[in-house]
Design a protein around this motif. Structure first.
Motif, PDB file in Angstrom:
ATOM      1  N   VAL A 138      49.006  43.668  32.975  1.00 34.46           N
ATOM      2  CA  VAL A 138      47.885  42.641  34.208  1.00 34.46           C
ATOM      3  C   VAL A 138      46.977  42.445  32.336  1.00 34.46           C
ATOM      4  N   LEU A 139      46.583  40.853  32.819  1.00 33.42           N
ATOM      5  CA  LEU A 139      45.780  40.310  31.802  1.00 33.42           C
ATOM      6  C   LEU A 139      44.418  39.533  32.308  1.00 33.42           C
ATOM      7  N   ALA A 140      44.132  40.366  32.091  1.00 32.28           N
ATOM      8  CA  ALA A 140      42.431  40.287  32.419  1.00 32.28           C
ATOM      9  C   ALA A 140      41.381  39.104  31.055  1.00 32.28           C
ATOM     10  N   ASP A 141      40.115  38.886  31.822  1.00 30.53           N
ATOM     11  CA  ASP A 141      39.542  37.976  31.301  1.00 30.53           C
ATOM     12  C   ASP A 141      38.297  38.080  31.291  1.00 30.53           C
ATOM     13  N   PRO A 142      36.701  38.267  30.738  1.00 31.04           N
ATOM     14  CA  PRO A 142      35.950  38.141  31.061  1.00 31.04           C
ATOM     15  C   PRO A 142      35.162  37.691  32.490  1.00 31.04           C
ATOM     16  N   THR A 143      35.437  36.715  33.031  1.00 30.97           N
ATOM     17  CA  THR A 143      34.664  35.955  34.112  1.00 30.97           C
ATOM     18  C   THR A 143      35.427  36.564  34.686  1.00 30.97           C
ATOM     19  N   GLY A 144      36.503  37.407  35.225  1.00 30.88           N
ATOM     20  CA  GLY A 144      36.791  38.326  36.372  1.00 30.88           C
ATOM     21  C   GLY A 144      38.072  37.350  36.759  1.00 30.88           C
ATOM     22  N   GLY A 145      39.416  36.986  35.998  1.00 28.82           N
ATOM     23  CA  GLY A 145      40.217  36.487  36.327  1.00 28.82           C
ATOM     24  C   GLY A 145      41.133  37.245  35.891  1.00 28.82           C
ATOM     25  N   TYR A 146      42.392  37.194  35.940  1.00 27.03           N
ATOM     26  CA  TYR A 146      43.869  38.373  35.752  1.00 27.03           C
ATOM     27  C   TYR A 146      45.002  37.476  36.477  1.00 27.03           C
TER      28      TYR A 146
END
Length: 495
Positions: free
Chosen positions: A404-412
């Motif tokens: 699972v890849l996640a970014d600080p903006t809430g996208g994954y």
């Protein structure tokens, strides 16, 4: 919500909102038609098609499929435990249409060997363990000698997490509707879903989707210019200098594997700082690596990977402090993550960084960073990755089956490449090096993470396709396979 060139992933709340928006558009009829089409391909022997219809709209999809299969002269047996008068409106209409076409309904599976079993018990609607009578049906499905087609998600699998809720159908195939569900792509659900096909039902779900499914076939066509190597006047400085620091006593191989990954990803120069004073002066298997003594590798770098084989002693802490203070993109892996998980000061330093920060934990490391348990991380891998990204202001990959890849903006994103051959020592070090090699080329952190994770899995898939693994696949075999994929033009592996 973010948009993505990849196939969308929706969780239950988002799916419900999308379904509400398209109420009255005949989604159940379309879903049933898609299910019937799948069923016709799977029912390849004599015997009835046994359709288990549940008390909700998943049961309605199954009833539509049953009606359409009867129209195509299949012998269909419906098992329905619910009171038809208490079905939701669309499912009740599907029941009436099935009975109106002459179909019979029973409450017990028939004896003998069916041609196919269709699981339309619960889909995405299950929030608690199935009642005993439904658990008994699931047990029958799993015992019967026939292919098993699940509708939307296998009954008993949590669509949002992949967690098994009590007991679950072990499907041969799953026909999922509208969008991918996290529970089909990560967690235990991977082992229950079988071969998954997605059916959009004519609905664009992209605008509802904060998540996306990564495949190498889709991603490779979008590789950024540095990886295309189209500039004739380029030199090694064009492709950046990466520092990799780790390799404490007995663990030099971890840092060297990361270095080989970085070379395969196209970094112009790779400086590997080894903390073991007795470490070799050259990597005979990859003499292109520039070996240094510990922190000396930081000199002139454009990006840093810290952690492969780092250890957890005082020297490791000093190197980590210096890496966190550097104003360049930083990928944090392995023992560096364990040091951070045990130290509030280090956690604060990570969160305070202004340059891009990337975390690459496996579930146990993620649990230490979150102050949680490994089992709680695995129970909801998407939520854990998103919480790490938010807490540290970082781009995160929670490694494992369905990374699972996640970014600080809430996208994954959830990665669909890879196989069990990656469950071997050193493969994570290669991944860290791939990521660092891309960051050194000044590729955006989010994009670098997608490319590194997806090509890492695709390399393992390519090796297995050639008969190398999954049993005994070695981490040192991955970099050459990665290089081949990054240089491929129009000859990408089928997903």
């Amino acid at each position: 919500m973010t948009t993505s060139p990849f196939e969308p992933i929706l969780r239950t709340a988002e799916l419900r909102a999308l379904e509400a928006l398209h109420a009255g558009d005949g989604l159940m009829e379309r879903a049933g038609a898609a299910a019937a089409e799948n069923a016709m391909h799977m029912a390849q022997r004599a015997g009835p098609v046994v359709v288990l219809a549940g008390p909700g709209n998943n049961g309605g999809d199954a009833l539509v499929a049953a009606r359409l299969l009867r129209e195509r002269f299949f012998d269909v047996v419906i098992v329905l435990l619910a009171d038809p008068d208490k079905l939701p409106p669309d499912a009740r209409a599907a029941y009436a249409a099935y009975r109106g076409a002459g179909g019979d309904v029973g409450s017990d599976p028939p004896p003998g060997r069916p041609a196919l079993v269709i699981d339309g018990l619960f889909g995405i609607g299950l929030a608690r363990p199935p009642a005993p009578e439904y658990a008994a049906l699931i047990d029958w499905i799993n015992r019967v000698d026939a292919p098993r087609l699940a509708l939307d998600v296998p009954s008993g699998v949590d669509a949002d997490t992949g967690r098994v809720i009590g007991t679950a159908v072990e499907a041969s195939a799953t026909a999922t509707f509208l969008a991918w569900k996290p529970g089909l792509l990560t967690g235990a659900g991977l082992d229950y879903a079988g071969e998954v096909s997605r059916h959009t039902l004519g609905v664009d779900s992209q605008s509802f989707a904060p998540g996306s499914r990564l495949t190498w076939a889709s991603l490779a066509a979008l590789l950024p210019p540095p990886l295309r190597r189209g500039v004739r006047g380029a030199h090694k400085g064009t492709y950046g200098t990466l520092a990799i620091v780790g390799g404490a006593r007995g663990m030099a191989g971890a840092a060297l594997l990361a270095g080989r990954g970085a070379i395969a990803a196209g970094a112009g120069k790779v400086q590997v700082g080894l903390l073991d004073e007795r470490a070799p002066a050259v990597d005979a298997g990859c003499p292109e690596l520039m070996l240094r003594a510990g922190r000396d590798a930081f000199a002139g770098c454009d990006a840093i990977v810290v952690g492969p084989g780092l250890g957890r002693d005082t020297a490791a802490r000093r190197v980590l402090d210096e890496a966190l203070a550097a104003a360049v993109p930083l990928a944090i892996d392995a023992d560096a993550l364990n040091l951070i998980g045990a130290d509030a000061t280090l956690r604060a330093a990570v969160a305070a960084r202004q340059s891009p920060t990337l975390l690459t934990p496996h579930p146990a490391e993620a649990a230490r960073l979150l102050g949680a348990t490994t089992s709680s991380v695995q129970d909801d891998r998407v939520a854990a990755a998103l919480e790490l990204a938010r807490a540290f202001g970082a781009h995160v990959v929670l490694k494992g089956a369905g990374s699972v890849l996640a970014d600080p903006t809430g996208g994954y994103s959830i990665n669909a490449s890879g196989n069990p051959g990656l469950a071997a020592g050193g493969t994570g070090d290669v991944l860290g090096g791939l990521l660092g090699g891309l960051l050194a080329q000044r590729i955006d952190a989010s994009e670098a993470l997608r490319i590194a994770v997806c090509v890492h899995g695709a390399a393992a898939d390519a090796l297995v396709a050639r008969g190398i693994g999954p049993v005994g696949l070695r981490a040192s075999e991955l970099p050459d396979a990665v290089r081949s994929l990054l240089n491929a033009r129009g000859s990408l592996p089928k997903e």
